[in-house]
Design an enzyme around this catalytic site. Structure first.
Site, PDB file in Angstrom:
ATOM      1  N   LYS A  10       1.480   3.450  -4.768  1.00  0.00           N
ATOM      2  CA  LYS A  10       2.446   3.241  -3.681  1.00  0.00           C
ATOM      3  C   LYS A  10       3.711   2.603  -4.268  1.00  0.00           C
ATOM      4  O   LYS A  10       4.014   2.835  -5.445  1.00  0.00           O
ATOM      5  CB  LYS A  10       1.806   2.426  -2.551  1.00  0.00           C
ATOM      6  CG  LYS A  10       0.502   3.084  -2.074  1.00  0.00           C
ATOM      7  CD  LYS A  10      -0.026   2.556  -0.786  1.00  0.00           C
ATOM      8  CE  LYS A  10      -1.312   3.300  -0.432  1.00  0.00           C
ATOM      9  NZ  LYS A  10      -1.869   2.881   0.852  1.00  0.00           N
ATOM     10  N   HIS A  95       0.955  12.048   2.652  1.00  0.00           N
ATOM     11  CA  HIS A  95       0.295  10.749   2.831  1.00  0.00           C
ATOM     12  C   HIS A  95       0.651  10.213   4.214  1.00  0.00           C
ATOM     13  O   HIS A  95       1.766  10.403   4.692  1.00  0.00           O
ATOM     14  CB  HIS A  95       0.745   9.776   1.734  1.00  0.00           C
ATOM     15  CG  HIS A  95      -0.100   8.544   1.697  1.00  0.00           C
ATOM     16  ND1 HIS A  95       0.070   7.515   2.594  1.00  0.00           N
ATOM     17  CD2 HIS A  95      -1.151   8.192   0.917  1.00  0.00           C
ATOM     18  CE1 HIS A  95      -0.848   6.577   2.354  1.00  0.00           C
ATOM     19  NE2 HIS A  95      -1.602   6.969   1.334  1.00  0.00           N
ATOM     20  N   GLU A  97       1.481   7.442   5.191  1.00  0.00           N
ATOM     21  CA  GLU A  97       2.673   6.578   5.222  1.00  0.00           C
ATOM     22  C   GLU A  97       3.946   7.416   5.271  1.00  0.00           C
ATOM     23  O   GLU A  97       4.962   6.982   5.818  1.00  0.00           O
ATOM     24  CB  GLU A  97       2.653   5.623   4.012  1.00  0.00           C
ATOM     25  CG  GLU A  97       1.576   4.552   4.205  1.00  0.00           C
ATOM     26  CD  GLU A  97       0.956   4.024   2.919  1.00  0.00           C
ATOM     27  OE1 GLU A  97       1.545   4.201   1.844  1.00  0.00           O
ATOM     28  OE2 GLU A  97      -0.136   3.432   3.008  1.00  0.00           O
ATOM     29  N   GLU A 166      -8.028  10.600   4.461  1.00  0.00           N
ATOM     30  CA  GLU A 166      -7.695   9.179   4.519  1.00  0.00           C
ATOM     31  C   GLU A 166      -7.525   8.766   5.980  1.00  0.00           C
ATOM     32  O   GLU A 166      -6.433   8.949   6.550  1.00  0.00           O
ATOM     33  CB  GLU A 166      -6.394   8.900   3.755  1.00  0.00           C
ATOM     34  CG  GLU A 166      -6.463   9.210   2.281  1.00  0.00           C
ATOM     35  CD  GLU A 166      -5.474   8.372   1.475  1.00  0.00           C
ATOM     36  OE1 GLU A 166      -5.910   7.764   0.501  1.00  0.00           O
ATOM     37  OE2 GLU A 166      -4.290   8.309   1.844  1.00  0.00           O
TER      38      GLU A 166
HETATM   39  P1  13P Z   1      -6.040   1.493   0.043  1.00  0.00           P
HETATM   40  O1  13P Z   1      -7.058   1.875  -1.000  1.00  0.00           O
HETATM   41  O2  13P Z   1      -5.153   0.358  -0.377  1.00  0.00           O
HETATM   42  O3  13P Z   1      -6.659   1.310   1.393  1.00  0.00           O
HETATM   43  O4  13P Z   1      -5.035   2.739   0.174  1.00  0.00           O
HETATM   44  C1  13P Z   1      -5.576   4.009   0.343  1.00  0.00           C
HETATM   45  C2  13P Z   1      -4.492   4.991   0.231  1.00  0.00           C
HETATM   46  O5  13P Z   1      -3.650   5.112   1.101  1.00  0.00           O
HETATM   47  C3  13P Z   1      -4.429   5.805  -0.988  1.00  0.00           C
HETATM   48  O6  13P Z   1      -3.495   6.825  -0.873  1.00  0.00           O
END
Ligand code: 13P
Length: 248
Positions: A10, A95, A97, A166
């Protein structure tokens, strides 16, 4: 099929921190062949650094996003061909996000996957429901809709994508889907892929969302979980290597 463990850094890191992290991972591997295929996905400015650090290593590297356009007047965007130019093997697309904070639609995500494939970069296509969608009983509907958009565009290349389930409510929250919850969705995705390609067995289905050194083994033991997409735990060499080690 060998499992695939991908780290998504990220928007974290610096030249110094990245170097220390990658060196610790390579040292931890100690020249041994990892139990799973590994890939690290860094912020765009650090991709060249990552490529250099990982040269001649068993760890591949990838981007966290890629443009839906081929080239031209798209200020701030990075094309799949540019990534490929540096030897990039993977790009995360869709993703949550990016869907959430950058309003990426299913169609945009599908076009990104298509651009990546066309340039020889493997897209890691993320799908997943929000808490509200899960509570409304819409989990299957949502992930199938998100994946269907990609399958529709990439068509006969479906066997060349990686899919990451996810659940949005599990990302960065410490709330992991139980192995059973994750497996249930992975089975749905597997069936959808099987209907779209003659080689469904080639497609890695990753789980992502608070996956860590403690819970990885039980998730990876599920029949349709072929690896992980790791956020927070990919920033710690020992934790990430432990996840890789539990992928047998
Ligand atoms: P976390 O492992 O921090 O929960 O994040 C997962 C993620 O979004 C990977 O792309």
């Amino acid at each position: 099929m060998k499992k695939l463990i991908a780290g998504n850094w990220k928007m974290n890191g610096s030249l110094a921190a990245n170097e220390a992290l990658v060196k610790a991972m390579l040292e931890g591997l100690g020249g041994a062949v990892p139990a799973a295929d590994m890939v690290l996905c860094a912020p765009a400015p650090y991709l060249a650094q990552l490529g250099g650090l990982l040269r001649d290593s068993p760890i591949a590297w990838g981007a966290q996003d890629v443009s839906a356009h081929e080239q031209g007047a798209f200020t701030g965007e990075v094309s799949a061909a540019m990534l490929r130019d540096f030897g990039c093997r993977y790009a995360i697309v869709g993703h949550s996000e990016r869907r959430q904070y950058h309003a990426e639609s299913d169609v945009t995500v599908a076009n990104k996957a298509q651009r990546a494939l066309a340039a020889g970069v493997t897209p890691i296509v993320c799908v997943g429901e929000t808490l509200a969608e899960r509570e409304a009983g819409q989990t299957e509907l949502v992930v199938k809709r998100q994946l269907a958009a990609v399958i529709h565009v990439v068509a006969h290349c479906t066997s060349e994508i990686v899919v990451a389930y996810e659940p949005v409510w599990a990302i960065g929250t410490g709330k992991t889907a139980t192995p059973e919850q994750a497996q249930q969705v992975h089975a749905v995705l597997r069936a959808q892929i099987a209907a779209a390609t003659q080689h469904p067995e080639r497609v890695h289905l990753l789980y992502g969302g608070s996956m860590n050194a403690a819970n990885a083994a039980s998730l990876l033991a599920q029949p349709d979980i072929d690896g992980g997409l790791i956020g927070g735990a990919s920033l710690k060499a020992a934790d990430f290597l432990q996840i890789v080690g539990s992928a047998r």
